[in-house]
Write a protein that holds these residues in place. Structure first.
Motif, PDB file in Angstrom:
ATOM      1  N   SER A  76      -7.426  47.766   1.255  1.00 43.19           N
ATOM      2  CA  SER A  76      -6.918  47.259  -0.069  1.00 43.19           C
ATOM      3  C   SER A  76      -6.782  48.346  -1.224  1.00 43.19           C
ATOM      4  O   SER A  76      -7.302  48.065  -2.252  1.00 43.19           O
ATOM      5  N   GLU A  77      -6.679  49.565  -0.529  1.00 43.34           N
ATOM      6  CA  GLU A  77      -6.458  50.755  -1.485  1.00 43.34           C
ATOM      7  C   GLU A  77      -4.903  51.099  -1.677  1.00 43.34           C
ATOM      8  O   GLU A  77      -4.633  52.397  -1.805  1.00 43.34           O
ATOM      9  N   GLY A  78      -3.943  50.274  -0.936  1.00 44.30           N
ATOM     10  CA  GLY A  78      -2.722  50.436  -1.184  1.00 44.30           C
ATOM     11  C   GLY A  78      -2.105  51.106  -0.262  1.00 44.30           C
ATOM     12  O   GLY A  78      -0.840  51.554  -0.660  1.00 44.30           O
ATOM     13  N   LYS A  79      -2.172  51.111   1.136  1.00 39.62           N
ATOM     14  CA  LYS A  79      -1.677  51.995   2.041  1.00 39.62           C
ATOM     15  C   LYS A  79      -0.346  51.259   2.225  1.00 39.62           C
ATOM     16  O   LYS A  79       0.575  52.161   2.361  1.00 39.62           O
ATOM     17  N   THR A  80      -0.416  50.042   2.673  1.00 45.13           N
ATOM     18  CA  THR A  80       0.881  49.354   3.153  1.00 45.13           C
ATOM     19  C   THR A  80       1.845  49.392   1.727  1.00 45.13           C
ATOM     20  O   THR A  80       3.262  49.466   1.921  1.00 45.13           O
ATOM     21  N   THR A  81       1.400  49.225   0.565  1.00 50.95           N
ATOM     22  CA  THR A  81       2.294  49.419  -0.614  1.00 50.95           C
ATOM     23  C   THR A  81       3.099  50.561  -0.816  1.00 50.95           C
ATOM     24  O   THR A  81       4.003  51.022  -0.897  1.00 50.95           O
ATOM     25  N   ALA A  89      -7.396  55.348  -7.354  1.00 46.07           N
ATOM     26  CA  ALA A  89      -7.659  56.091  -8.876  1.00 46.07           C
ATOM     27  C   ALA A  89      -8.496  55.271  -9.424  1.00 46.07           C
ATOM     28  O   ALA A  89      -9.239  55.972 -10.481  1.00 46.07           O
ATOM     29  N   VAL A  90      -8.963  54.092  -9.257  1.00 48.08           N
ATOM     30  CA  VAL A  90     -10.040  53.529 -10.091  1.00 48.08           C
ATOM     31  C   VAL A  90     -11.498  53.757  -9.154  1.00 48.08           C
ATOM     32  O   VAL A  90     -12.367  54.016 -10.018  1.00 48.08           O
ATOM     33  N   SER A  91     -11.362  53.480  -7.967  1.00 46.58           N
ATOM     34  CA  SER A  91     -12.517  53.400  -7.051  1.00 46.58           C
ATOM     35  C   SER A  91     -13.195  54.847  -6.680  1.00 46.58           C
ATOM     36  O   SER A  91     -14.377  54.906  -6.505  1.00 46.58           O
ATOM     37  N   GLY A  92     -12.153  55.810  -6.453  1.00 44.30           N
ATOM     38  CA  GLY A  92     -12.510  56.992  -5.970  1.00 44.30           C
ATOM     39  C   GLY A  92     -12.789  57.059  -4.671  1.00 44.30           C
ATOM     40  O   GLY A  92     -12.335  56.176  -3.806  1.00 44.30           O
ATOM     41  N   SER A 141      -4.711  67.579  10.372  1.00 45.28           N
ATOM     42  CA  SER A 141      -4.190  68.130   9.156  1.00 45.28           C
ATOM     43  C   SER A 141      -4.088  66.927   8.118  1.00 45.28           C
ATOM     44  O   SER A 141      -3.740  65.861   8.695  1.00 45.28           O
ATOM     45  N   ARG A 142      -4.516  66.972   7.007  1.00 40.16           N
ATOM     46  CA  ARG A 142      -4.551  66.031   5.910  1.00 40.16           C
ATOM     47  C   ARG A 142      -4.270  66.285   4.696  1.00 40.16           C
ATOM     48  O   ARG A 142      -4.292  67.356   4.166  1.00 40.16           O
ATOM     49  N   MET A 143      -3.478  65.035   3.743  1.00 36.01           N
ATOM     50  CA  MET A 143      -3.476  65.177   2.492  1.00 36.01           C
ATOM     51  C   MET A 143      -3.936  63.947   1.927  1.00 36.01           C
ATOM     52  O   MET A 143      -3.862  62.908   2.237  1.00 36.01           O
ATOM     53  N   ILE A 144      -4.514  64.299   0.885  1.00 34.89           N
ATOM     54  CA  ILE A 144      -4.985  63.091   0.027  1.00 34.89           C
ATOM     55  C   ILE A 144      -4.214  62.589  -1.077  1.00 34.89           C
ATOM     56  O   ILE A 144      -3.640  63.525  -2.050  1.00 34.89           O
ATOM     57  N   VAL A 145      -4.087  61.547  -0.987  1.00 38.10           N
ATOM     58  CA  VAL A 145      -3.129  60.780  -2.140  1.00 38.10           C
ATOM     59  C   VAL A 145      -3.896  59.972  -3.061  1.00 38.10           C
ATOM     60  O   VAL A 145      -4.417  58.927  -2.406  1.00 38.10           O
ATOM     61  N   ILE A 146      -4.089  60.293  -4.206  1.00 35.82           N
ATOM     62  CA  ILE A 146      -4.736  59.317  -5.219  1.00 35.82           C
ATOM     63  C   ILE A 146      -3.545  58.383  -5.695  1.00 35.82           C
ATOM     64  O   ILE A 146      -2.984  58.773  -6.449  1.00 35.82           O
ATOM     65  N   ASN A 147      -3.946  57.148  -5.012  1.00 31.10           N
ATOM     66  CA  ASN A 147      -3.017  56.121  -5.470  1.00 31.10           C
ATOM     67  C   ASN A 147      -3.337  55.003  -6.382  1.00 31.10           C
ATOM     68  O   ASN A 147      -4.382  55.461  -6.855  1.00 31.10           O
ATOM     69  N   GLN A 148      -2.557  54.218  -6.716  1.00 33.15           N
ATOM     70  CA  GLN A 148      -2.779  52.990  -7.678  1.00 33.15           C
ATOM     71  C   GLN A 148      -3.062  53.601  -9.069  1.00 33.15           C
ATOM     72  O   GLN A 148      -3.765  53.301  -9.908  1.00 33.15           O
ATOM     73  N   MET A 149      -2.356  54.799  -9.487  1.00 34.24           N
ATOM     74  CA  MET A 149      -2.421  55.412 -10.782  1.00 34.24           C
ATOM     75  C   MET A 149      -1.941  54.479 -12.075  1.00 34.24           C
ATOM     76  O   MET A 149      -2.164  54.717 -13.025  1.00 34.24           O
ATOM     77  N   ASP A 150      -1.179  53.329 -11.607  1.00 31.56           N
ATOM     78  CA  ASP A 150      -0.564  52.470 -12.746  1.00 31.56           C
ATOM     79  C   ASP A 150      -1.975  51.571 -13.105  1.00 31.56           C
ATOM     80  O   ASP A 150      -1.749  50.804 -13.935  1.00 31.56           O
ATOM     81  N   ARG A 151      -2.812  51.380 -12.290  1.00 32.96           N
ATOM     82  CA  ARG A 151      -3.883  50.523 -12.501  1.00 32.96           C
ATOM     83  C   ARG A 151      -4.685  50.649 -13.844  1.00 32.96           C
ATOM     84  O   ARG A 151      -4.794  51.726 -14.385  1.00 32.96           O
ATOM     85  N   ALA A 210     -11.706  60.425  -9.891  1.00 27.72           N
ATOM     86  CA  ALA A 210     -11.416  60.167  -8.426  1.00 27.72           C
ATOM     87  C   ALA A 210     -11.492  61.529  -7.821  1.00 27.72           C
ATOM     88  O   ALA A 210     -12.082  61.766  -6.726  1.00 27.72           O
ATOM     89  N   LEU A 211     -10.857  62.529  -8.483  1.00 21.45           N
ATOM     90  CA  LEU A 211     -10.848  63.787  -8.051  1.00 21.45           C
ATOM     91  C   LEU A 211     -12.161  64.454  -7.922  1.00 21.45           C
ATOM     92  O   LEU A 211     -12.663  65.130  -6.811  1.00 21.45           O
ATOM     93  N   ALA A 212     -13.175  64.015  -8.908  1.00 24.59           N
ATOM     94  CA  ALA A 212     -14.497  64.697  -8.839  1.00 24.59           C
ATOM     95  C   ALA A 212     -15.311  63.987  -7.722  1.00 24.59           C
ATOM     96  O   ALA A 212     -16.085  64.816  -6.992  1.00 24.59           O
ATOM     97  N   THR A 213     -15.045  62.758  -7.287  1.00 27.34           N
ATOM     98  CA  THR A 213     -15.902  62.222  -5.963  1.00 27.34           C
ATOM     99  C   THR A 213     -15.423  63.008  -5.056  1.00 27.34           C
ATOM    100  O   THR A 213     -16.172  63.050  -4.100  1.00 27.34           O
ATOM    101  N   ILE A 214     -13.999  63.164  -4.869  1.00 32.18           N
ATOM    102  CA  ILE A 214     -13.552  63.915  -3.544  1.00 32.18           C
ATOM    103  C   ILE A 214     -14.127  65.376  -3.354  1.00 32.18           C
ATOM    104  O   ILE A 214     -14.601  65.855  -2.366  1.00 32.18           O
ATOM    105  N   THR A 215     -14.007  66.101  -4.758  1.00 37.15           N
ATOM    106  CA  THR A 215     -14.608  67.582  -4.754  1.00 37.15           C
ATOM    107  C   THR A 215     -16.012  67.798  -4.458  1.00 37.15           C
ATOM    108  O   THR A 215     -16.500  68.489  -3.814  1.00 37.15           O
ATOM    109  N   GLU A 216     -16.759  66.722  -5.022  1.00 40.52           N
ATOM    110  CA  GLU A 216     -18.292  66.688  -4.864  1.00 40.52           C
ATOM    111  C   GLU A 216     -18.526  66.310  -3.386  1.00 40.52           C
ATOM    112  O   GLU A 216     -19.569  67.045  -2.702  1.00 40.52           O
ATOM    113  N   LYS A 217     -17.786  65.637  -2.650  1.00 41.53           N
ATOM    114  CA  LYS A 217     -18.227  65.566  -1.240  1.00 41.53           C
ATOM    115  C   LYS A 217     -17.697  66.778  -0.258  1.00 41.53           C
ATOM    116  O   LYS A 217     -18.204  67.202   0.668  1.00 41.53           O
TER     117      LYS A 217
END
Length: 693
Positions: free
Chosen positions: A19-24, A107-110, A128-138, A146-153
């Motif tokens: 439910s984080e918008g992959k199919t959309t 973008a809401v849940s991180g 190889s991977r690329m992170i897409v912070i999706n649902q920026m319209d919400r 959201a970026l901070a939660t990724i960088t922290e990990k």
């Protein structure tokens, strides 16, 4: 769609939490690239990659689905992968064959558990991977948070190559930090603007993070960065590409699948930064010699391909999805299946877009396609040129962790059920169906309750076979605690030949407590039981130990010593002595009989913060903690627990650990059931017997 060379192909799995918008996102990318005429919606069941009836009904992805598109003379093969953990097996195949992955983060849940698991899987498969912070319209979307939660990990791995432009709470565009340009607009309708002042600081900060990440990819770049304090655009691109290919750098972009803002730049970044399959070296073995073999991804190399997914269709038959690892595939080739040691004629070659099949004449190295009706081919198999054989490592799938007994809803439909399940097992290697010899039940196992439920629904919709699911019966056993000396005497007179058999038997527990076999000892002397009737006594006992005296479960760990008896010269027969043995066996009620239950060895891997909950829960399940060890970043709790307490453990562990925990279990031994539990089990069994009568 034209034929593309490996250098102009990008193979990407789209992974992340449910439910984080992959199919959309996949749907929006297809629409942006012009691969579809209108953008479907998950809510309407009209998306390209969610086409199974259960997917449209539930509004979630259940199976991995192909979605190729063309962008700037490059073919991008997207594979939309389910995010729900019950369908985790769907990511194993695609991540094994794809060079890259798009990990979606809300973008809401991180950063979420699904994204963490996808990252770990990419590590395992060297993707190889690329992170897409999706649902920026919400509403409440927050890129920085959201970026901070990724960088922290993941720390220094992370390189934010885009910064969002948000005006009056609305996401309108992105700043491409590498190009130092800003763009607003939806899809392909981009308009370049000056970088807004309110994001200047963020852009500068992101630029520094990118330079550090790029410099870390190569020693030369690191020296240049230390000397000059800066890297050129070309140096940054070179460092990023190298780092992304090695897995040491992960770029972060942002977009909205709903409004399509930022999507054309996502496609540009995929082409500019993500690795192509060209020149990739895949290692296998020569099945004839066992020697290691390398295949380079180029059209001139000998043909080889690996099947990463199978689709079962009741009308078309079996569709095998594969990646051409080396060489070129054409319809007139003979393919050799190394695993089954059989040759196959491919026939029509298809490219898939969701459920739509498009025929094609040939497929170049590095591309993905499908072949129908390959009889001997299963998921994970290697197909190759028979004159240049190679076998690639099998794809690793997660082991099933939850089981249900499966019965046909209508009498006489058992064959229909099990032939349908056999087809579905070809499609999904995380499903197993086993026959429990003791309980006579067929047991369907999968990765979660929803997974098994979906299998049952597919049986009905695809193969017209309805089934009933129940908790499996526990294969309890019975034994005795003390020796007993009994007599079994069978005498029947009713005109003509009578029946007479008389045996004296000493029953005792086996000397070795680990010995669960039944032992028959013949100690008869003086012919009190004639030699020709002794085998009948043993057979009578062996028939009866299948149904114990407590609750009808098999009796184990028993020694029966026949030491005396009597017979009648006319009325004695084999049947009479079998009956006498049965009468003797029934007297085991006086030997302090006990109920035994299967105990399983369980290993649970969890993060530190859930240790207390897991140990407390295991104690409630009558489990014994045997030890704790550190395994990578996780703690492994080793325990022993009764099978009867573990049926719902997969669901409970997922809930307890926010799906971060996993476990394996295997049979260890049988142990006595506590008296209070044994009483309930015996009463239930007797009630079931009465109901059947």
């Amino acid at each position: 769609m034209k034929d593309y060379q490996a250098k102009n192909i990008r193979n990407l799995s789209v992974v992340g939490h449910g439910s984080e918008g992959k199919t959309t996102l996949v749907e929006a990318l297809l629409f942006t690239a012009g691969a579809i005429d209108r953008q479907g919606r998950v809510e309407d069941g009209s998306t390209t990659t969610d086409f199974e009836p259960e997917e449209t009904k539930r509004g979630i992805s259940i199976s991995a689905a192909m979605a190729p598109l063309e962008w700037k003379n490059t073919k991008i093969n997207l594979i939309d992968i389910p995010g729900y953990f019950d369908f985790a097996g769907e990511q194993s195949g695609p991540l094994t064959v794809c060079e890259g992955a798009i990990i979606t983060v809300g973008a809401v849940s991180g950063l979420s558990v699904g994204a963490e698991k996808a990252w770990a899987m990419c590590d395992k498969t060297h993707t190889s991977r690329m992170i897409v912070i999706n649902q920026m319209d919400r509403e409440n979307a927050n890129f920085e948070k959201a970026l901070a939660t990724i960088t922290e990990k993941y720390g220094s791995h992370i390189a934010p190559i885009e910064v969002p432009i948000v005006e009056n709470g609305k996401f309108t565009g992105v700043v491409c930090v590498l190009e130092n340009k800003a763009f607003i607009g939806e899809g392909k309708n981009l308009k370049e603007i000056a970088i807004p002042d309110f994001v200047a600081d963020e852009v500068e900060s992101a630029r520094e993070a990118i330079m550090e990440a790029a410099a870390g990819a190569e020693d030369e770049l690191m020296e240049k960065f230390f000397e000059d304090g800066e890297l050129s655009f070309e140096d940054m691109m070179h460092g990023l590409r190298q780092g992304i290919k090695d897995g040491t750098v992960v770029p972060v972009v942002c977009c909205s699948g709903i409004t399509r803002v930022g999507l054309s730049k996502v496609l540009d970044n995929i082409i500019d930064l993500m690795p192509s399959p060209a020149g990739a070296v895949t290692v296998g073995v020569n099945p004839k010699t066992g020697d290691e073999v390398e295949r380079v991804c180029e059209d001139s190399a000998p043909f080889s391909a690996q099947v990463f997914k199978t689709m079962a269709d009741p009308f078309v038959g079996k569709l095998s999805l594969m990646k051409v690892v080396s060489g070129t595939l054409t319809g007139d080739m003979m393919l050799y299946n190394v695993n089954a040691e059989k040759s196959e004629k491919p026939g029509t070659i298809y490219t898939l877009k969701g459920k739509k099949q498009n025929a094609t004449q040939k497929v170049c190295a590095g591309d993905i396609c499908a072949l129908a009706k390959l009889q001997s081919v299963a998921t994970g198999n290697t197909l190759c040129d028979g004159n240049n054989p190679v076998k690639y490592p099998e794809i690793e799938f997660p082991a099933p962790c939850i089981s249900k007994a499966v019965y046909a809803k209508k009498a006489g439909e058992e064959d229909k059920i099990f032939s349908g399940l056999a087809r579905l097992m070809e499609e999904d290697p995380t499903i197993t169906v086993t026959k429990n010899v003791e309980t006579t039940e067929s047991v369907l196992s999968g990765l979660g309750e929803m997974h098994i439920e979906v299998v049952a629904k597919k049986l009905a919709s695809k193969f017209g076979a309805e089934c009933v699911l129940q908790d499996p019966k526990i294969p309890y056993r019975e034994s005795i605690r003390k020796p007993i000396d009994v007599q079994g005497r069978h005498k029947k007179q009713s005109g003509g030949h009578g029946q007479f058999g008389d045996v004296k038997i000493k029953f005792r527990p086996n000397d070795d407590p680990n010995d669960t076999e039944f032992h028959f000892v013949d100690s008869v002397v003086g012919g009190t039981v004639p030699r020709n009737f002794i085998p009948a006594v043993e057979k009578g006992l062996r028939d009866n130990i299948k149904h114990g005296v407590l609750a009808g479960f098999p009796v184990v760990g028993l020694t029966a010593e026949l030491y005396d008896g009597s017979y009648h010269p006319v009325d004695s027969s084999e049947m009479a002595f079998k009956t006498a043995a049965r009468l003797a066996f029934k007297q085991l009620t006086g030997a302090n009989p006990i109920l035994l239950e299967p105990i399983y060895h369980v290993e649970v891997d969890v993060p530190d913060q859930y240790m207390g909950d897991v140990i407390g829960d295991m104690n409630k399940r009558r489990g014994r903690i045997m030890g704790m060890d550190k395994v990578g970043e996780l703690q492994r709790v080793t325990a022993e627990a009764p099978l009867s307490e573990m049926f719902k453990y997969a669901t409970d562990l997922r809930s307890m650990t926010q799906a971060r925990g996993s476990f394996t279990m295997q049979f260890e031994r049988y142990e006595e059931v506590p008296a209070t539990d044994a009483k309930k089990i015996i009463e239930t069994c007797k009630q079931e017997e009465e109901d059947e009568d």
